[in-house]
Scaffold this motif. Structure first.
Motif, mmCIF file in Angstrom:
data_model
loop_
_atom_site.group_PDB
_atom_site.id
_atom_site.type_symbol
_atom_site.label_atom_id
_atom_site.label_comp_id
_atom_site.label_asym_id
_atom_site.label_seq_id
_atom_site.Cartn_x
_atom_site.Cartn_y
_atom_site.Cartn_z
ATOM 1 N N THR A 55 8.974 10.568 17.310
ATOM 2 C CA THR A 55 8.222 9.564 18.056
ATOM 3 C C THR A 55 9.094 8.949 19.151
ATOM 4 O OG1 THR A 55 6.918 9.042 16.088
ATOM 5 C CG2 THR A 55 6.898 7.410 17.863
ATOM 6 N N VAL A 56 10.361 8.736 18.811
ATOM 7 C CA VAL A 56 11.290 8.205 19.834
ATOM 8 C C VAL A 56 11.359 9.183 20.999
ATOM 9 C CG1 VAL A 56 13.703 7.669 20.342
ATOM 10 C CG2 VAL A 56 12.668 6.854 18.221
ATOM 11 N N ARG A 57 11.450 10.460 20.685
ATOM 12 C CA ARG A 57 11.547 11.469 21.736
ATOM 13 C C ARG A 57 10.314 11.441 22.632
ATOM 14 N NH1 ARG A 57 11.042 17.382 22.337
ATOM 15 N NH2 ARG A 57 12.758 18.042 23.665
ATOM 16 N N THR A 58 9.148 11.319 21.995
ATOM 17 C CA THR A 58 7.900 11.264 22.767
ATOM 18 C C THR A 58 7.904 10.058 23.704
ATOM 19 O OG1 THR A 58 6.718 12.330 20.948
ATOM 20 C CG2 THR A 58 5.382 11.171 22.604
ATOM 21 N N HIS A 59 8.303 8.919 23.175
ATOM 22 C CA HIS A 59 8.363 7.711 24.010
ATOM 23 C C HIS A 59 9.338 7.899 25.164
ATOM 24 C CE1 HIS A 59 5.790 4.962 21.881
ATOM 25 N NE2 HIS A 59 6.450 5.097 20.741
ATOM 26 N N MET A 60 10.489 8.510 24.862
ATOM 27 C CA MET A 60 11.498 8.714 25.899
ATOM 28 C C MET A 60 10.966 9.568 27.039
ATOM 29 S SD MET A 60 14.495 7.409 26.063
ATOM 30 C CE MET A 60 15.499 8.659 26.869
ATOM 31 N N GLN A 61 10.221 10.608 26.662
ATOM 32 C CA GLN A 61 9.667 11.483 27.708
ATOM 33 C C GLN A 61 8.706 10.697 28.591
ATOM 34 O OE1 GLN A 61 8.247 14.609 25.110
ATOM 35 N NE2 GLN A 61 10.081 15.854 25.462
ATOM 36 N N ARG A 62 7.942 9.810 27.987
ATOM 37 C CA ARG A 62 6.999 8.996 28.769
ATOM 38 C C ARG A 62 7.768 8.023 29.660
ATOM 39 N NH1 ARG A 62 3.430 7.689 23.901
ATOM 40 N NH2 ARG A 62 2.166 9.561 23.724
ATOM 41 N N ILE A 63 8.820 7.439 29.093
ATOM 42 C CA ILE A 63 9.621 6.479 29.864
ATOM 43 C C ILE A 63 10.205 7.156 31.094
ATOM 44 C CG2 ILE A 63 11.749 5.102 29.855
ATOM 45 C CD1 ILE A 63 11.202 4.678 26.791
ATOM 46 N N LEU A 64 10.780 8.323 30.899
ATOM 47 C CA LEU A 64 11.401 9.027 32.019
ATOM 48 C C LEU A 64 10.366 9.365 33.083
ATOM 49 C CD1 LEU A 64 13.884 11.444 30.170
ATOM 50 C CD2 LEU A 64 14.400 9.298 31.313
ATOM 51 N N GLU A 92 10.379 -4.831 38.425
ATOM 52 C CA GLU A 92 9.002 -4.486 38.784
ATOM 53 C C GLU A 92 8.686 -3.071 38.313
ATOM 54 O OE1 GLU A 92 8.824 -7.174 42.832
ATOM 55 O OE2 GLU A 92 8.230 -5.061 42.963
ATOM 56 N N GLN A 93 9.661 -2.187 38.473
ATOM 57 C CA GLN A 93 9.437 -0.822 38.007
ATOM 58 C C GLN A 93 9.276 -0.784 36.494
ATOM 59 O OE1 GLN A 93 12.896 0.926 40.512
ATOM 60 N NE2 GLN A 93 11.555 2.638 40.075
ATOM 61 N N LEU A 94 10.042 -1.609 35.772
ATOM 62 C CA LEU A 94 9.980 -1.610 34.313
ATOM 63 C C LEU A 94 8.678 -2.195 33.785
ATOM 64 C CD1 LEU A 94 13.584 -2.691 33.292
ATOM 65 C CD2 LEU A 94 12.517 -0.469 32.978
ATOM 66 N N SER A 95 7.960 -2.906 34.639
ATOM 67 C CA SER A 95 6.717 -3.538 34.174
ATOM 68 C C SER A 95 5.664 -2.502 33.776
ATOM 69 C CB SER A 95 6.163 -4.469 35.263
ATOM 70 O OG SER A 95 5.771 -3.717 36.384
ATOM 71 N N VAL A 96 5.872 -1.221 34.155
ATOM 72 C CA VAL A 96 4.897 -0.192 33.778
ATOM 73 C C VAL A 96 5.086 0.280 32.332
ATOM 74 C CG1 VAL A 96 4.735 0.629 36.142
ATOM 75 C CG2 VAL A 96 6.324 1.752 34.583
ATOM 76 N N LEU A 97 6.199 -0.122 31.715
ATOM 77 C CA LEU A 97 6.469 0.316 30.340
ATOM 78 C C LEU A 97 5.727 -0.557 29.336
ATOM 79 C CD1 LEU A 97 10.349 0.918 30.432
ATOM 80 C CD2 LEU A 97 8.512 2.552 30.895
ATOM 81 N N THR A 98 5.324 0.058 28.232
ATOM 82 C CA THR A 98 4.736 -0.725 27.132
ATOM 83 C C THR A 98 5.878 -1.455 26.424
ATOM 84 O OG1 THR A 98 5.043 1.051 25.524
ATOM 85 C CG2 THR A 98 2.967 1.053 26.784
ATOM 86 N N ASP A 99 5.519 -2.352 25.516
ATOM 87 C CA ASP A 99 6.543 -3.103 24.772
ATOM 88 C C ASP A 99 7.452 -2.159 23.984
ATOM 89 O OD1 ASP A 99 4.421 -5.970 23.933
ATOM 90 O OD2 ASP A 99 5.507 -5.411 25.755
ATOM 91 N N ARG A 100 6.836 -1.182 23.331
ATOM 92 C CA ARG A 100 7.629 -0.237 22.536
ATOM 93 C C ARG A 100 8.531 0.588 23.448
ATOM 94 N NH1 ARG A 100 9.282 -0.478 17.730
ATOM 95 N NH2 ARG A 100 7.542 0.164 16.440
ATOM 96 N N GLU A 101 7.982 1.029 24.558
ATOM 97 C CA GLU A 101 8.775 1.814 25.494
ATOM 98 C C GLU A 101 9.945 0.969 26.008
ATOM 99 O OE1 GLU A 101 5.804 2.929 28.319
ATOM 100 O OE2 GLU A 101 5.150 4.699 27.170
#
Lengths: 91, 225
Positions: free
Chosen positions: B183-192, B148-157
């Protein structure tokens, strides 16, 4: 029984479990009744903690035994109904 | 050795040659079972050519969860171990074993278990059923909550989350996804931020709780994310 089943059966705290070898008895002091529980019934009774739904129990049994969930759901439902009728749990 | 019609083929996995030989002799002499191989190491046991209906893992090797899981992916597994070690029994079953017997189980009981698991039936020691079911319920509930928590991530994330959990560094993940490491780093920061995590190691631990495959860190990992 479905995943949306929100019942959370709770075992009655006053029921006392006694294990003697391979046999398990449940003594209900309110009725002085003694019930013999097989391992499956005991395991299900122990899972009736007021938080776990019958469907979650069925999922776990299905995973552990490798049996299809459809088959197991009906058996768990029967067991929960029987435990309630015996006064060992509340729904 | 002539193959018997309908005989259950068994692979014996044991580092103790004496015990392995004794059990093999019993199984060979028993109608309904045949021994197709004996492996003394996990590597030998994982050899795909050793096709068997049942893998019988003897004491000392059943605690190797990866071995049990690997074998359980292609055959039915019986583990023999310490009958007083409830944790070991539960772990073997959770790793995929269909049966766990005490190391002192009579040969006849072992043969019964071999036939039962070859038919897809599990044998769980009655005294363990309750604790095993409780662990499974808790694990499934934890995985559901995590999903459920992971559902907030986009497909790429989600893709980057999975690659990071598997141990890939920023550069490896970027190459795999055909995007830049920045770009990976940016996504990672959003994921965290979305998952309220504070480091790569927290992410890996979270992924493990979710039931994801996790791995050791790749070559270009640093906790600069």
């Amino acid at each position: 029984m479905m995943a949306s089943d929100l019942r959370r059966p709770r075992r009655r705290d006053e029921v006392r479990i006694r294990r003697a070898g391979s046999e398990t008895t449940a003594y209900d002091p309110s009725s002085s009744a003694i019930h013999l529980l097989n391992p499956s019934a005991l395991a299900i009774w122990e899972l009736c903690d007021g938080e776990t739904t019958p469907y979650e129990i069925a999922e776990a049994v299905s995973e552990v035994t490798g049996r299809p969930i459809d088959e197991v759901e009906a058996e768990v439902e029967q067991a929960v109904t029987a435990l309630e009728e015996l006064g060992l749990i509340t729904l | 050795m002539g193959a018997m019609a309908d005989a259950t083929s068994v692979l014996i996995v044991s580092s103790d040659e004496g015990v392995s030989a004794a059990l093999a002799a019993f199984l060979i002499g028993n109608d309904g079972t045949e021994v197709v191989g004996q492996a003394s190491t996990a590597r030998e046991a994982a050899t795909p050519s050793l096709g068997a209906d049942v893998a019988l893992i003897l004491p000392g090797m059943g605690s190797n969860g990866e071995l049990v899981t690997e074998l359980a992916s292609r055959t039915a597994v019986v583990v023999l171990g310490d009958p007083d070690d409830a944790d070991a029994m539960v772990e073997a079953v959770e790793a995929g074993a269909l049966a766990f017997l005490g190391h002192d189980a009579p040969f006849g009981e072992i043969v019964e278990a071999v036939h039962a698991v070859s038919e897809g039936r599990a044998i769980v020691p009655p005294q363990l059923l309750g604790s095993l079911l409780r662990r499974v319920v808790r694990r499934r509930r934890s995985e559901r909550e995590a999903a459920e928590q992971l559902s907030v991530l986009t497909d790429r994330e989600r893709e980057i989350f999975e690659l990071t959990a598997r141990g890939l560094g920023r550069i490896e993940a970027a190459e795999m996804l055909f995007i830049s490491p920045h770009t990976v780093r940016t996504h990672m920061q959003r994921i965290l931020a979305k998952l309220n995590l504070h480091s790569r190691s927290e992410l890996v631990a979270f992924a493990a709780r979710c039931g994801y495959e996790v791995g050791v860190n790749g070559k270009d990992v640093d906790d600069g994310i």
